[in-house]
Every structure is written in C-alpha cells, then in structure tokens.
Design an enzyme around this catalytic site. Sequence first.
Site, PDB file in Angstrom:
ATOM      1  N   GLN A 264       0.737  -1.372   0.197  1.00 49.92           N
ATOM      2  CA  GLN A 264       0.118   0.143  -0.051  1.00 49.92           C
ATOM      3  C   GLN A 264       0.794   1.158   0.027  1.00 49.92           C
ATOM      4  O   GLN A 264       1.644   1.294   0.539  1.00 49.92           O
ATOM      5  CB  GLN A 264      -0.793   0.255   1.207  1.00 49.92           C
ATOM      6  CG  GLN A 264      -1.873  -1.111   1.235  1.00 49.92           C
ATOM      7  CD  GLN A 264      -3.114  -1.062   0.066  1.00 49.92           C
ATOM      8  OE1 GLN A 264      -3.101  -0.052  -0.378  1.00 49.92           O
ATOM      9  NE2 GLN A 264      -3.539  -2.376  -0.288  1.00 49.92           N
ATOM     10  N   TYR A 297      -5.983 -12.917  -4.016  1.00 48.22           N
ATOM     11  CA  TYR A 297      -5.359 -11.737  -4.390  1.00 48.22           C
ATOM     12  C   TYR A 297      -4.617 -11.273  -3.104  1.00 48.22           C
ATOM     13  O   TYR A 297      -4.233 -10.164  -2.827  1.00 48.22           O
ATOM     14  CB  TYR A 297      -6.095 -10.546  -5.241  1.00 48.22           C
ATOM     15  CG  TYR A 297      -7.190 -10.876  -5.807  1.00 48.22           C
ATOM     16  CD1 TYR A 297      -7.068 -11.124  -7.306  1.00 48.22           C
ATOM     17  CD2 TYR A 297      -8.320 -11.272  -5.394  1.00 48.22           C
ATOM     18  CE1 TYR A 297      -7.755 -11.313  -8.029  1.00 48.22           C
ATOM     19  CE2 TYR A 297      -9.440 -11.539  -6.314  1.00 48.22           C
ATOM     20  CZ  TYR A 297      -9.230 -11.749  -7.668  1.00 48.22           C
ATOM     21  OH  TYR A 297     -10.167 -12.147  -8.570  1.00 48.22           O
ATOM     22  N   GLU A 320      -2.273 -16.055  -4.883  1.00 48.94           N
ATOM     23  CA  GLU A 320      -1.588 -14.785  -5.391  1.00 48.94           C
ATOM     24  C   GLU A 320      -0.535 -15.342  -6.699  1.00 48.94           C
ATOM     25  O   GLU A 320      -0.201 -16.314  -6.554  1.00 48.94           O
ATOM     26  CB  GLU A 320      -0.364 -14.227  -4.517  1.00 48.94           C
ATOM     27  CG  GLU A 320       0.267 -13.242  -4.879  1.00 48.94           C
ATOM     28  CD  GLU A 320      -0.355 -11.761  -5.670  1.00 48.94           C
ATOM     29  OE1 GLU A 320      -0.100 -11.531  -6.660  1.00 48.94           O
ATOM     30  OE2 GLU A 320      -1.271 -11.355  -4.921  1.00 48.94           O
ATOM     31  N   ASP A 369      -8.903  -8.683  -2.431  1.00 45.97           N
ATOM     32  CA  ASP A 369      -8.272  -7.550  -2.609  1.00 45.97           C
ATOM     33  C   ASP A 369      -7.883  -7.508  -3.904  1.00 45.97           C
ATOM     34  O   ASP A 369      -6.798  -7.465  -4.061  1.00 45.97           O
ATOM     35  CB  ASP A 369      -7.113  -7.060  -1.353  1.00 45.97           C
ATOM     36  CG  ASP A 369      -6.510  -5.792  -1.636  1.00 45.97           C
ATOM     37  OD1 ASP A 369      -7.358  -4.805  -2.489  1.00 45.97           O
ATOM     38  OD2 ASP A 369      -5.544  -5.226  -1.244  1.00 45.97           O
ATOM     39  N   CYS A 396     -10.332  -0.963  -4.832  1.00 42.25           N
ATOM     40  CA  CYS A 396      -9.771   0.762  -5.068  1.00 42.25           C
ATOM     41  C   CYS A 396     -10.644   1.000  -6.239  1.00 42.25           C
ATOM     42  O   CYS A 396     -10.081   2.320  -6.588  1.00 42.25           O
ATOM     43  CB  CYS A 396      -8.293   0.414  -5.571  1.00 42.25           C
ATOM     44  SG  CYS A 396      -8.017  -0.792  -6.845  1.00 42.25           S
TER      45      CYS A 396
END
Length: 442
Positions: A264, A297, A320, A369, A396
């Site tokens: 992040q 993810y 992932e 995510d 997002c």
Amino acid sequence: MMTKNEKIDWTGRVLRLRVEGPAQGGEFVARHEGRVLFCRGGITGELVDVLVDDDPGKGFCRGTVRKVIEASPDRIAPYCPAAAAGAGCCDWSHIRPESAREFSGRILAEQARRIGRIELPGETVPVEVPAGDDATTRWRTVARWVTGPDGVPGVRRARSHELVTEACVQSDQRILEAVLAARVGPGREVLGVLGDDGEVHVAHRASVDQAPRNRQRRSRQAAATRGRARHARAGAWELVAGRTTVVRHVRDHTWQLPIDAFWQAHRSAAGHYADLVATAVAGTPGLGDEPVVWDLYGGAGLFSAAVLDAAPGARVTIVESSTTSLGAVGSALGEAAGVNPVRARVEDFLGGPGDSGDLPGDPDVVILDPPRGGAGIDVMERLAGRTASRIVHVGCDPASLARDVGVLVAAGWTVADLHGVAAFPATHHVEGFAVLDSPRRT
C-alpha cells in the site's frame, strides 16, 4: 439540442457551465445543449468556464476548468505544483479534504446503487482517513517517475503521455530527494520506496512509452493486461540506492519485500486495512476455533497475518499470482501452522463452475483485495455459492467494487458494512471496504 444523426465536435470551445455532482473517475458533471460534459477542476455548484479538450462526438465530452466565475466554499488554493501544471496526480488538490471525502462517499454510494443495485440508507457512505492520519501531502511511501530527454524526472500530464516536471506533493520528501540525487539519465522509469525502517530505495529501468488513456478501452482488465505487458518489455529494475529488500512493519509482523513487490502506497493504509480485516474476521457470525479462510489476491500476506491475529487457529490459504509477492509471505509468517501459500490466478484456483478440484475445503470466510478491475462476476458468483459465513472485499475502484458486491447482494447476501478509506489524499481515488454476510450463516 443535438439531433440523433448530427456529428458534433466541441473541441477547443470554451463553455460557461454550472457544475453538478461528482462522477466516477474524479471529474464533475455539467450539461450544455443536451450533452454531458465531464469537467476536470470543478466543484459542485460552481459557475465555470470550461475548455473542451476531448470530444468523442457522442452524448458527452470532457474539458478542463479555465476560469471560476462563482467559486464553491469547498474550493481552496491548489497545493500541488504538478497538478497545477496539468499533471494527472492530485486532481482534487483544489478541494477541501473534508469535502473531498464527502464527494468520495457520494461516488461510492452512487456506484453501489446504480451498478450494484444495492439499497443504501442515505445519499453517501462514510469515508474515513487511514488510522487517523489526515496528512494531505508527503503521505506516499511508494512512487514512480519517468525521466524525459533531459533526464529530469516527471509525472504524466492528465490524459496524456507528456511529462510534467514540477514536483508532486504526494511522495515523502526523502524519496524525492533520493530520486533527484540518483540522476539516472533520460528515458528511464524510476521507482522510489521508503521502508518502515527509514531506508530509501531507488531503482530504474527502461521507460516504455504509454499511450494516452483511451476512454473507449474495452475493459479495466484489458488495460491491466496491457500494463503488465508494458512492464515486461521494460525489463528488470537496476538498484541505485538502498538494499534489495524493503522492510515493512504492521502490528507485530515484519516483512522483507523485494523493491517492486506490491504494498500500500499510503504510509498508514496497510495497518488500517489490517485492523479492519481483523475486526471483520473476529466479528464473523458463528466463527469456530479453526475457520477455513481464503485470502484471495493475497499479495505478501498482509491480510492473512491479520486473520491469524484475530483467529489464531484459522487455516488460511493465500492465493496470489505474483511470485515476487508470494515469496515474501514467509518473511512475516514463517512456518505458521495452517498457512498455505498458493501461486495461481484466482480464476484458476477456483476452477470452473461446480469444479471443486483440489480446493482446501469450502471457506468460512473469504477476503479479497483484487486489482482495479475487480474480481469479476464469475469469481463472485462462485464465492457466493461456496462461502459459509462472510466475505470481506477491499476494492480500489468504486465501479468494480459495486459490481462485485452487487453479485453477492443479488444472491441474497447482506451488507454488514460499506465505507471508504481516503488513502489517496488530494485525489479522487478512494479505497472501498465492504463486509457481507451469507444467507446461509448460522
């Protein structure tokens, strides 16, 4: 009024308009002669002169505010030199931060209602600052630049691949100073990272030209695919400052990450999201002592660590596709019992409809995510049918989040929480956080 067959092009015209509400993507809506105009640099209620700079010849066009005739009380002096010079970075630096969060909440709510068909109690959803960190500048610990022919680093002009070399206020000053001192030469993409131990890392590689944003692009997923291909052509990073690994601390966990591994960008976001996930997991209805949790993810395992904090007996599968990120899981979680890292695309991990394959049991809780394009309808439908109790979605992009959550709502799931996190100050970007409970929960 434009007729159905009339070809029209307002490019270059200056129109005096009254600005309406905010739109997905950060622009504000205005109308003229039956057409919608998305204007950059406006605020709801203002009377402005807008230069039309992008007209596809349909029922809408785009423009940039050139003069404010009647200003909104929410307007402040733009505080980002790069944005003031036309860069696409801090597109809301002319809006009071409190008002910007209100606009973000309206966009989240509007997208949830329109795309997700989700009923909400009000016209907006709450948007909070991450971990109480209300800084509007120097909050970014991961940043990228491109150098021009003169070797000076800059950021892209809005809706263009041209460079603006005025400084953006987002990145931590220590990163900016290290990047300027590196003098990597012309035609380079530069990556600057500030670790949680205070060390600054700088790397660079060949810059691959990026075409201006295509508003007619087929999908966000297609754009992401093109981005990955462009990065692959750019080649490996050459490190010029700092060590090869970046230190990250969240709660009692420490990660050793490669410089280009995803993390992040906001200095307080990772810890804030981890706290939200831990709270959501701990509050899952009927949660047992050894719940099965899928972290999709999952990156380097930030949310998996939060799950184990909330439910130490959880059996967690991290899915992932990035080898770089997944390889860093062990640095924070070590050989933690019940943690199963899986390198795969989420779609491949889930298999086809009705295909259980080698899946590690149906999950009690799923955390996802996904990238900006979201998980997609197919993935969400499969999760809706397999997950026993709760799904936590961190997104997002408001439109993608609304679509994904809408799939669950249509399948009978209940929204327990929906709010935003202002993790990208001075911009229209907002992180959405949604918690949904299964109709089958006990």
